[in-house]
Structures are given as C-alpha cells and as structure tokens.
Design a protein around this motif. Structure first.
Motif, PDB file in Angstrom:
ATOM      1  N   ALA A 115       0.821  -1.174   0.048  1.00  0.00           N
ATOM      2  CA  ALA A 115      -0.182  -0.083   0.039  1.00  0.00           C
ATOM      3  C   ALA A 115       0.703   1.337   0.109  1.00  0.00           C
ATOM      4  O   ALA A 115       0.585   2.222  -0.712  1.00  0.00           O
ATOM      5  CB  ALA A 115      -1.003   0.076   1.036  1.00  0.00           C
ATOM      6  N   ARG A 116       1.837   1.225   0.815  1.00  0.00           N
ATOM      7  CA  ARG A 116       2.966   2.517   0.828  1.00  0.00           C
ATOM      8  C   ARG A 116       3.573   2.655  -0.600  1.00  0.00           C
ATOM      9  O   ARG A 116       3.472   3.568  -0.878  1.00  0.00           O
ATOM     10  CB  ARG A 116       3.769   2.266   1.910  1.00  0.00           C
ATOM     11  N   ASP A 155       0.946   4.021  -3.010  1.00  0.00           N
ATOM     12  CA  ASP A 155       0.515   5.332  -2.615  1.00  0.00           C
ATOM     13  C   ASP A 155       1.644   6.302  -3.403  1.00  0.00           C
ATOM     14  O   ASP A 155       1.507   7.174  -4.038  1.00  0.00           O
ATOM     15  CB  ASP A 155       0.284   5.259  -1.486  1.00  0.00           C
ATOM     16  N   ARG A 156       3.170   5.849  -3.047  1.00  0.00           N
ATOM     17  CA  ARG A 156       4.226   6.668  -3.430  1.00  0.00           C
ATOM     18  C   ARG A 156       4.200   6.560  -5.073  1.00  0.00           C
ATOM     19  O   ARG A 156       4.553   7.672  -5.572  1.00  0.00           O
ATOM     20  CB  ARG A 156       5.373   6.014  -2.760  1.00  0.00           C
ATOM     21  N   ARG A 167       1.810   6.322  -6.974  1.00  0.00           N
ATOM     22  CA  ARG A 167       0.721   7.286  -7.471  1.00  0.00           C
ATOM     23  C   ARG A 167       0.976   8.734  -7.218  1.00  0.00           C
ATOM     24  O   ARG A 167       0.942   9.519  -8.310  1.00  0.00           O
ATOM     25  CB  ARG A 167      -0.726   7.152  -6.775  1.00  0.00           C
ATOM     26  N   VAL A 168       1.594   9.121  -6.139  1.00  0.00           N
ATOM     27  CA  VAL A 168       1.924  10.513  -6.057  1.00  0.00           C
ATOM     28  C   VAL A 168       3.408  10.894  -6.999  1.00  0.00           C
ATOM     29  O   VAL A 168       3.272  11.970  -7.743  1.00  0.00           O
ATOM     30  CB  VAL A 168       2.516  10.673  -4.632  1.00  0.00           C
ATOM     31  N   ASP A 204      -5.972   5.024  -9.306  1.00  0.00           N
ATOM     32  CA  ASP A 204      -5.421   4.191  -8.333  1.00  0.00           C
ATOM     33  C   ASP A 204      -4.248   3.182  -8.916  1.00  0.00           C
ATOM     34  O   ASP A 204      -3.964   3.275 -10.013  1.00  0.00           O
ATOM     35  CB  ASP A 204      -6.636   3.014  -8.320  1.00  0.00           C
ATOM     36  N   ARG A 240      -2.010  -0.284  -8.006  1.00  0.00           N
ATOM     37  CA  ARG A 240      -2.098  -1.543  -7.333  1.00  0.00           C
ATOM     38  C   ARG A 240      -0.854  -2.301  -7.839  1.00  0.00           C
ATOM     39  O   ARG A 240      -0.376  -2.445  -8.925  1.00  0.00           O
ATOM     40  CB  ARG A 240      -3.138  -2.562  -7.881  1.00  0.00           C
TER      41      ARG A 240
END
Length: 141
Positions: free
Chosen positions: A8-9, A12-13, A15-16, A38, A40
C-alpha cells in the motif's frame, strides 16, 4: 501483515510520483487531462497497475493511452529515482472504467426514481378492486 502495508505504501508513493510528473507535463501533444485514480502493486513489488481517467472525447482518450504507452520508460525511471527500492516495478497503464460505470448507475437510479413517481401517482387515485377485507366469512355478517 507487514507485506500488505508495504504494498500500500509503495502503491501510494507511485501514484504521487506519477501524478506529480504528469502535472509537470510530458512533451507529447497527445497527452490529455489525465488523473491517476489508483495504483495496485503485486506482492513481490515487481509489477504496478496504474489506473487512470482522461477528461475528454474518445479520441483524446486514445491519444492519451498512446502517449502513456510511449512514455512508460520515462515514467518508470522517474518512479525508480524517487522510490528508493532495489527493484523498480514495471508500469502498466489501464484506463479506469469507473466514471463510465458511475454515470450508467446514475442514469439507472434516475430512471428508477421516475418509475417510482409514476407508480406513486397511480396509487394515490387507486381504490380496492373488491371488498376492503376479502378474507371475511359470510357467516360472520
């Protein structure tokens, strides 16, 4: 489990990083207004599926898909620089169908509300087809 938290981390990174890079822009005129919805990542952090939406027409969506496919190497190296992991995941860009599905569901809900209103208006003026209590016996009267 710690593995899911790390996935998840990392997702998310990614994506950013991709959002920031796309916000700066690519030198591809085919690229439209893209939103990363999103990311994955597989359990071994080798593959990242990036879901995106494009605001615009079908032609702009196709152009954006081609531009992202052409820029995959550049975007992957950007992710590798900022992610600081041993291996950089392979990026796969997938158009997100969520907005189309949401608009379809909104249309279905609107249609259901209209039908409910029609049934309600018919029920206001309705009367019973027979006796009020169809289960009463003739002997009771």
């Amino acid at each position: 489990m710690a593995g899911f938290e790390r996935q998840a981390r990392v997702a998310d990174r990614i994506r950013v990083v991709l959002s920031e890079r796309l916000q700066k822009g690519l030198r591809d005129p085919r690229l439209g207004f893209v939103t990363i919805t999103d990311v994955r990542v597989t359990g071994d952090l080798q593959m990242a599926s990036v879901f995106y939406t494009v605001y615009g027409t079908d032609e702009e969506r196709e152009g954006t898909a081609a531009a992202l496919k052409a820029a995959t190497g550049l975007l992957r190296s950007e992710v590798g620089r900022q992610l600081n992991t041993r291996l950089t995941p392979t990026l796969e860009f997938i158009p997100d169908g969520l907005p189309e599905e949401a608009s379809h569901l909104s249309e279905l809900l609107r249609e259901a509300r209209e039908r409910d209103a029609q049934v309600h208006s018919l029920a206001e003026n309705a009367s019973y087809a027979g006796d009020e209590d169809p289960y009463k016996d003739d002997d009771e009267a």
